[in-house]
Design a protein around this motif. Structure first.
Motif, PDB file in Angstrom:
ATOM      1  N   GLY A  43       0.792  -1.146  -0.126  1.00  0.00           N
ATOM      2  CA  GLY A  43       0.023   0.047  -0.313  1.00  0.00           C
ATOM      3  C   GLY A  43       0.863   1.196  -0.075  1.00  0.00           C
ATOM      4  O   GLY A  43       1.847   1.487  -0.610  1.00  0.00           O
ATOM      5  N   LYS A  44       0.443   2.346   0.894  1.00  0.00           N
ATOM      6  CA  LYS A  44       1.318   3.277   1.027  1.00  0.00           C
ATOM      7  C   LYS A  44       2.321   3.587   2.096  1.00  0.00           C
ATOM      8  O   LYS A  44       2.618   4.597   2.669  1.00  0.00           O
ATOM      9  CB  LYS A  44      -0.041   4.736   1.506  1.00  0.00           C
ATOM     10  N   THR A  45       3.023   2.291   2.327  1.00  0.00           N
ATOM     11  CA  THR A  45       3.841   2.025   3.361  1.00  0.00           C
ATOM     12  C   THR A  45       4.899   3.078   3.305  1.00  0.00           C
ATOM     13  O   THR A  45       5.466   3.699   4.024  1.00  0.00           O
ATOM     14  CB  THR A  45       4.314   0.618   3.436  1.00  0.00           C
ATOM     15  N   THR A  46       5.449   3.259   1.835  1.00  0.00           N
ATOM     16  CA  THR A  46       6.691   3.966   1.921  1.00  0.00           C
ATOM     17  C   THR A  46       6.409   5.459   2.125  1.00  0.00           C
ATOM     18  O   THR A  46       7.180   6.183   2.819  1.00  0.00           O
ATOM     19  CB  THR A  46       7.314   3.787   0.307  1.00  0.00           C
ATOM     20  N   ASP A  47       5.270   5.920   1.592  1.00  0.00           N
ATOM     21  CA  ASP A  47       4.690   7.329   1.788  1.00  0.00           C
ATOM     22  C   ASP A  47       4.658   7.530   3.218  1.00  0.00           C
ATOM     23  O   ASP A  47       5.286   8.680   3.927  1.00  0.00           O
ATOM     24  CB  ASP A  47       3.462   7.709   1.358  1.00  0.00           C
ATOM     25  N   TYR A  68      16.108   2.655   6.181  1.00  0.00           N
ATOM     26  CA  TYR A  68      14.992   2.746   6.682  1.00  0.00           C
ATOM     27  C   TYR A  68      13.714   2.240   5.620  1.00  0.00           C
ATOM     28  O   TYR A  68      13.058   1.309   5.710  1.00  0.00           O
ATOM     29  CB  TYR A  68      14.293   4.115   7.328  1.00  0.00           C
ATOM     30  N   LEU A  69      13.864   2.941   4.538  1.00  0.00           N
ATOM     31  CA  LEU A  69      12.860   2.840   3.239  1.00  0.00           C
ATOM     32  C   LEU A  69      12.906   1.237   2.813  1.00  0.00           C
ATOM     33  O   LEU A  69      11.843   0.786   2.625  1.00  0.00           O
ATOM     34  CB  LEU A  69      12.961   3.744   2.339  1.00  0.00           C
ATOM     35  N   ALA A  70      14.214   0.686   2.961  1.00  0.00           N
ATOM     36  CA  ALA A  70      14.349  -0.601   2.255  1.00  0.00           C
ATOM     37  C   ALA A  70      13.447  -1.549   3.144  1.00  0.00           C
ATOM     38  O   ALA A  70      13.235  -2.591   2.568  1.00  0.00           O
ATOM     39  CB  ALA A  70      15.474  -1.149   2.219  1.00  0.00           C
ATOM     40  N   SER A  71      13.172  -1.165   4.232  1.00  0.00           N
ATOM     41  CA  SER A  71      12.465  -2.328   4.976  1.00  0.00           C
ATOM     42  C   SER A  71      11.176  -2.519   4.651  1.00  0.00           C
ATOM     43  O   SER A  71      10.612  -3.617   4.995  1.00  0.00           O
ATOM     44  CB  SER A  71      12.648  -1.865   6.603  1.00  0.00           C
ATOM     45  N   GLY A  72      10.501  -1.786   4.146  1.00  0.00           N
ATOM     46  CA  GLY A  72       9.224  -1.826   3.429  1.00  0.00           C
ATOM     47  C   GLY A  72       9.024  -2.800   2.644  1.00  0.00           C
ATOM     48  O   GLY A  72       8.086  -3.857   2.816  1.00  0.00           O
ATOM     49  N   GLU A  73      10.037  -3.043   1.888  1.00  0.00           N
ATOM     50  CA  GLU A  73      10.048  -4.151   0.782  1.00  0.00           C
ATOM     51  C   GLU A  73      10.379  -5.410   1.390  1.00  0.00           C
ATOM     52  O   GLU A  73       9.737  -6.418   1.021  1.00  0.00           O
ATOM     53  CB  GLU A  73      11.025  -3.668  -0.473  1.00  0.00           C
TER      54      GLU A  73
END
Ligand code: ADP
Ligand code: ASP
Ligand code: MG
Length: 241
Positions: A43-47, A68-73
């Motif tokens: 979904g909008k996790t990265t945002d 930090y952001l790489a953890s969403g994937e």
């Protein structure tokens, strides 16, 4: 055939959608294909993550932001594998660095340089669906990088190119590439096929459906890319010579 399937954020929004994507990958294996799945954050996790970080300060460390952001994937990749296991399918998740995806050092907008190991191939040979976290790699210093917003498309095409896959399928929330954004323009017309060159012009002028660097790579390595809906059957659009 060796096929890369990529699922974007909307296509993985909740458990039911993860199940639909996982089942499609299982069906492809049953049909005799070897499958690498590339996933985006749900979904909008990265945002949301970007907003969280910005609550701290406006001058964020680019290195830490990428970590930090790489953890969403990564969350998506392991969830997808747990779903595949629940469907009785052998599967393993890999982060960008476990997969050996080497990039330059431009944090937040890194370019793919190559694959430094054969882990994906080994896992495929073991009978696994290999689920790779999109949008991320590692630089020569060993730090986590991200490929720019929308960069999971680029992970998918890069892996297809570097593994010599037959096809890269981009599953998204529209049923192909249109001459303009079909969500904004009801009279938009879908292409059955579009050349790499025309697709690059569309992507560079902001058509989010494919990350522009994924199109550059597809053109360079002559990777056939099919853009199609996660939700409805249909041929989608072939991006090809
Ligand atoms: P994903 O999460 O699957 O990566 P994106 O949101 O990045 O999906 O890209 C798909 C979106 O791209 C569509 O929902 C659509 O609104 C938008 N889009 C913009 N231009 C185009 C176009 N020319 N053709 C198709 N989709 C487009
Ligand atoms: N999750 C990343 C983003 O939202 C990468 C991607 O979805 O392709 O930009
Ligand atoms: Mg996208």
């Amino acid at each position: 055939m060796l096929i890369v399937q990529k699922y974007g954020g909307t296509s993985l929004m909740d458990t039911d959608r993860v199940r639909v994507a996982a089942q499609r990958a299982v069906d492809a294996v049953k049909a005799g294909d070897r499958i690498v799945v590339v996933v985006s954050a749900q979904g909008k996790t990265t945002d949301q993550m970007v907003n969280n970080a910005r609550e701290i300060t406006d001058s964020l460390s680019a290195r830490e932001m990428d970590a930090y952001l790489a953890s969403g994937e990564q969350m998506s990749a392991s969830l997808m594998v747990m779903m595949l296991h629940s469907l009785g399918q052998k599967a393993v998740s890999l982060t960008g660095w476990q997969a050996g995806l080497l990039t330059d050092s431009v944090h937040g907008n890194a370019r793919v340089k190559g694959l430094t190991n054969d882990r994906i191939r080994k896992e495929l040979d073991e009978g696994n669906i290999v689920v790779v976290a999109g949008f991320q790699g590692i630089n020569e210093a060993g730090d986590i990088t991200t490929l720019g917003r929308g960069g999971s498309d680029t992970t998918a095409v890069a892996l297809a190119a570097l593994l010599g896959a037959d096809l890269c399928r981009i599953y998204t929330d529209v049923d192909g590439v249109y001459d303009k954004d079909p969500r904004k323009f009801p009279d938009a017309v879908r292409f059955d096929r579009i050349s790499y060159r025309d697709m690059l012009v569309l992507a560079q002028s902001g058509a989010q459906v494919l990350h522009d660097r994924s199109v550059e790579l597809a053109m360079q390595y002559r990777v056939p890319v099919q853009v199609l809906s996660s939700f409805r059957p249909g041929p989608g659009t072939m991006v090809i010579d």
